[in-house]
Design a protein around this motif. Structure first.
Motif, PDB file in Angstrom:
ATOM      1  N   SER A 140     -42.031 -26.656 -17.891  1.00 50.62           N
ATOM      2  CA  SER A 140     -42.573 -27.988 -17.588  1.00 50.62           C
ATOM      3  C   SER A 140     -44.097 -28.009 -17.607  1.00 50.62           C
ATOM      4  CB  SER A 140     -42.089 -28.452 -16.216  1.00 50.62           C
ATOM      5  OG  SER A 140     -42.519 -27.549 -15.202  1.00 50.62           O
ATOM      6  N   LEU A 141     -44.741 -26.839 -17.545  1.00 46.45           N
ATOM      7  CA  LEU A 141     -46.196 -26.816 -17.437  1.00 46.45           C
ATOM      8  C   LEU A 141     -46.926 -26.851 -18.787  1.00 46.45           C
ATOM      9  CD1 LEU A 141     -46.715 -24.401 -14.405  1.00 46.45           C
ATOM     10  CD2 LEU A 141     -46.712 -26.890 -14.446  1.00 46.45           C
ATOM     11  N   PRO A 142     -46.499 -26.118 -19.822  1.00 45.08           N
ATOM     12  CA  PRO A 142     -47.162 -26.264 -21.131  1.00 45.08           C
ATOM     13  C   PRO A 142     -46.719 -27.573 -21.799  1.00 45.08           C
ATOM     14  CG  PRO A 142     -46.074 -24.113 -20.921  1.00 45.08           C
ATOM     15  CD  PRO A 142     -45.559 -24.986 -19.822  1.00 45.08           C
ATOM     16  N   PRO A 143     -47.623 -28.537 -21.992  1.00 45.63           N
ATOM     17  CA  PRO A 143     -47.225 -29.844 -22.533  1.00 45.63           C
ATOM     18  C   PRO A 143     -46.525 -29.759 -23.882  1.00 45.63           C
ATOM     19  CG  PRO A 143     -49.459 -29.931 -21.655  1.00 45.63           C
ATOM     20  CD  PRO A 143     -49.061 -28.490 -21.640  1.00 45.63           C
ATOM     21  N   ALA A 144     -46.934 -28.811 -24.734  1.00 40.61           N
ATOM     22  CA  ALA A 144     -46.325 -28.712 -26.063  1.00 40.61           C
ATOM     23  C   ALA A 144     -44.859 -28.317 -25.991  1.00 40.61           C
ATOM     24  CB  ALA A 144     -47.100 -27.709 -26.921  1.00 40.61           C
ATOM     25  N   MET A 145     -44.473 -27.659 -24.918  1.00 43.43           N
ATOM     26  CA  MET A 145     -43.102 -27.184 -24.779  1.00 43.43           C
ATOM     27  C   MET A 145     -42.137 -28.346 -24.535  1.00 43.43           C
ATOM     28  SD  MET A 145     -42.222 -23.792 -24.630  1.00 43.43           S
ATOM     29  CE  MET A 145     -40.567 -23.272 -25.080  1.00 43.43           C
ATOM     30  N   ALA A 172     -40.207 -24.957 -12.485  1.00 45.89           N
ATOM     31  CA  ALA A 172     -41.289 -25.098 -11.507  1.00 45.89           C
ATOM     32  C   ALA A 172     -41.250 -26.510 -10.948  1.00 45.89           C
ATOM     33  CB  ALA A 172     -42.647 -24.818 -12.158  1.00 45.89           C
ATOM     34  N   VAL A 173     -41.833 -26.682  -9.775  1.00 43.33           N
ATOM     35  CA  VAL A 173     -41.945 -28.021  -9.198  1.00 43.33           C
ATOM     36  C   VAL A 173     -42.832 -28.875 -10.099  1.00 43.33           C
ATOM     37  CG1 VAL A 173     -42.848 -29.350  -7.250  1.00 43.33           C
ATOM     38  CG2 VAL A 173     -41.566 -27.242  -6.842  1.00 43.33           C
ATOM     39  N   ILE A 174     -42.415 -30.110 -10.327  1.00 44.73           N
ATOM     40  CA  ILE A 174     -43.129 -31.000 -11.231  1.00 44.73           C
ATOM     41  C   ILE A 174     -44.046 -31.917 -10.433  1.00 44.73           C
ATOM     42  CG2 ILE A 174     -42.869 -32.884 -12.891  1.00 44.73           C
ATOM     43  CD1 ILE A 174     -40.214 -31.568 -13.708  1.00 44.73           C
ATOM     44  N   ASP A 175     -45.315 -31.902 -10.796  1.00 44.65           N
ATOM     45  CA  ASP A 175     -46.300 -32.789 -10.172  1.00 44.65           C
ATOM     46  C   ASP A 175     -45.970 -34.224 -10.578  1.00 44.65           C
ATOM     47  OD1 ASP A 175     -48.493 -34.256  -9.371  1.00 44.65           O
ATOM     48  OD2 ASP A 175     -49.984 -32.979 -10.355  1.00 44.65           O
ATOM     49  N   PRO A 176     -45.717 -35.113  -9.615  1.00 42.66           N
ATOM     50  CA  PRO A 176     -45.350 -36.495  -9.970  1.00 42.66           C
ATOM     51  C   PRO A 176     -46.448 -37.244 -10.709  1.00 42.66           C
ATOM     52  CG  PRO A 176     -45.727 -36.285  -7.598  1.00 42.66           C
ATOM     53  CD  PRO A 176     -45.703 -34.895  -8.154  1.00 42.66           C
ATOM     54  N   ASP A 204     -36.406 -27.292  -4.718  1.00 48.28           N
ATOM     55  CA  ASP A 204     -37.544 -28.195  -4.907  1.00 48.28           C
ATOM     56  C   ASP A 204     -37.809 -28.467  -6.383  1.00 48.28           C
ATOM     57  OD1 ASP A 204     -38.005 -28.616  -2.237  1.00 48.28           O
ATOM     58  OD2 ASP A 204     -39.504 -27.033  -2.042  1.00 48.28           O
ATOM     59  N   ASP A 205     -37.586 -27.466  -7.246  1.00 50.90           N
ATOM     60  CA  ASP A 205     -37.727 -27.689  -8.683  1.00 50.90           C
ATOM     61  C   ASP A 205     -36.823 -28.838  -9.132  1.00 50.90           C
ATOM     62  OD1 ASP A 205     -39.396 -25.474  -8.773  1.00 50.90           O
ATOM     63  OD2 ASP A 205     -37.867 -24.136  -9.595  1.00 50.90           O
ATOM     64  N   LEU A 206     -35.582 -28.778  -8.720  1.00 48.72           N
ATOM     65  CA  LEU A 206     -34.611 -29.788  -9.154  1.00 48.72           C
ATOM     66  C   LEU A 206     -34.847 -31.131  -8.489  1.00 48.72           C
ATOM     67  CD1 LEU A 206     -31.335 -27.656  -9.255  1.00 48.72           C
ATOM     68  CD2 LEU A 206     -32.776 -28.378 -11.176  1.00 48.72           C
ATOM     69  N   ARG A 207     -35.224 -31.116  -7.223  1.00 50.11           N
ATOM     70  CA  ARG A 207     -35.516 -32.399  -6.563  1.00 50.11           C
ATOM     71  C   ARG A 207     -36.654 -33.120  -7.271  1.00 50.11           C
ATOM     72  NH1 ARG A 207     -37.461 -31.421  -1.269  1.00 50.11           N
ATOM     73  NH2 ARG A 207     -37.088 -33.589  -0.707  1.00 50.11           N
ATOM     74  N   SER A 208     -37.688 -32.389  -7.671  1.00 52.56           N
ATOM     75  CA  SER A 208     -38.816 -33.026  -8.355  1.00 52.56           C
ATOM     76  C   SER A 208     -38.441 -33.436  -9.778  1.00 52.56           C
ATOM     77  CB  SER A 208     -40.032 -32.091  -8.381  1.00 52.56           C
ATOM     78  OG  SER A 208     -39.771 -30.921  -9.144  1.00 52.56           O
ATOM     79  N   ALA A 209     -37.639 -32.622 -10.461  1.00 53.10           N
ATOM     80  CA  ALA A 209     -37.246 -32.936 -11.835  1.00 53.10           C
ATOM     81  C   ALA A 209     -36.332 -34.161 -11.890  1.00 53.10           C
ATOM     82  CB  ALA A 209     -36.546 -31.735 -12.465  1.00 53.10           C
TER      83      ALA A 209
END
Length: 230
Positions: A140-145, A172-176, A204-209
């Motif tokens: 989730s962190l590298p935008p190109a991915m 990973a936890v996703i920044d809203p 927390d990863d899944l809750r944010s996703a």
């Protein structure tokens, strides 16, 4: 004895962790004294790759690292530990990714993160065919991915399946407030799950996703686990 090379790919950064003794750190105009600075390889590639190496595994990492001094320091750190960096892509137009980890005593940490060179990592040109096990961290962190509804991530997983590798994914936890939060993660994970052998998200990863406001509980964890298995 069969020696298996494990590929670890995805998000990597330099972790900068100053020793702090108070939460009162942001005081405009003041100098706040801190302690020693710990510099380490971070991100999933740093954490998982070096842990596997410590356990005696042969490890090849695949990531995007800048050609700046921070990047050279990061690669030196891996190479001194005997990690194969031949699949690391040099990035000339972006600074190496870094995190400033602020952890006051008896409190949870705050991480100031710069995505930097990770922005260019999509994994599509990575040569990991010699690796029987391949772990991808924090897609989730590298935008190109995750551009185009995760097209690069899905191609990555299909390639590993074609190569006969066992694939492992850590989220990973996703920044809203980040672009990753606009992606339909439930749909993407449902498309990707049949191509993944080991999936290890935190609750927390899944809750944010999935955009869930429900309080963390064992019941929620069980329901989400059942959903992923299905």
């Amino acid at each position: 004895m069969v020696v298996t090379t494990i590929g670890v790919a995805g998000h990597v950064c330099v972790d900068l962790t100053p020793a702090v003794s108070t939460r009162d750190l942001l005081r405009p105009g003041d100098i706040v004294e801190v302690g020693d600075l710990v510099i380490a390889a971070g991100g999933c590639v740093g954490n998982t790759g070096l842990a596997l190496r410590t356990l005696g595994a042969d490890v090849r990492i695949a990531a995007a690292v800048g050609t700046d001094p921070l990047g050279r320091m990061l690669l030196d750190h891996f190479e001194r530990r005997g990690v194969d960096t031949s699949s690391v892509a040099p990035v000339h137009d972006r600074q190496t990714s870094y995190s400033v980890v602020v952890q006051p005593p008896a409190d949870d940490r705050t991480i100031w993160h710069h995505v930097g060179s990770n922005a260019s990592f999509d994994g599509l040109d990575v040569a990991l065919s010699a690796c029987a096990l391949v772990h991808l961290g924090y897609p989730s962190l590298p935008p190109a991915m995750i551009a185009d509804d995760g097209a690069a991530l899905l191609r990555w997983l299909r390639r590993r399946r074609t190569e006969g590798a066992t694939s492992s994914i850590d989220l990973a936890v996703i920044d809203p407030a980040s672009p990753a939060a606009t992606l339909d993660w439930r749909r993407l994970i449902e498309r990707a799950a049949p191509l993944i052998d080991v999936l290890s998200p935190s609750l927390d990863d899944l809750r944010s996703a999935f955009g869930l406001a429900e309080t963390a509980s064992l019941d929620l964890a069980a329901r989400l686990a059942d959903h992923l298995v299905a």
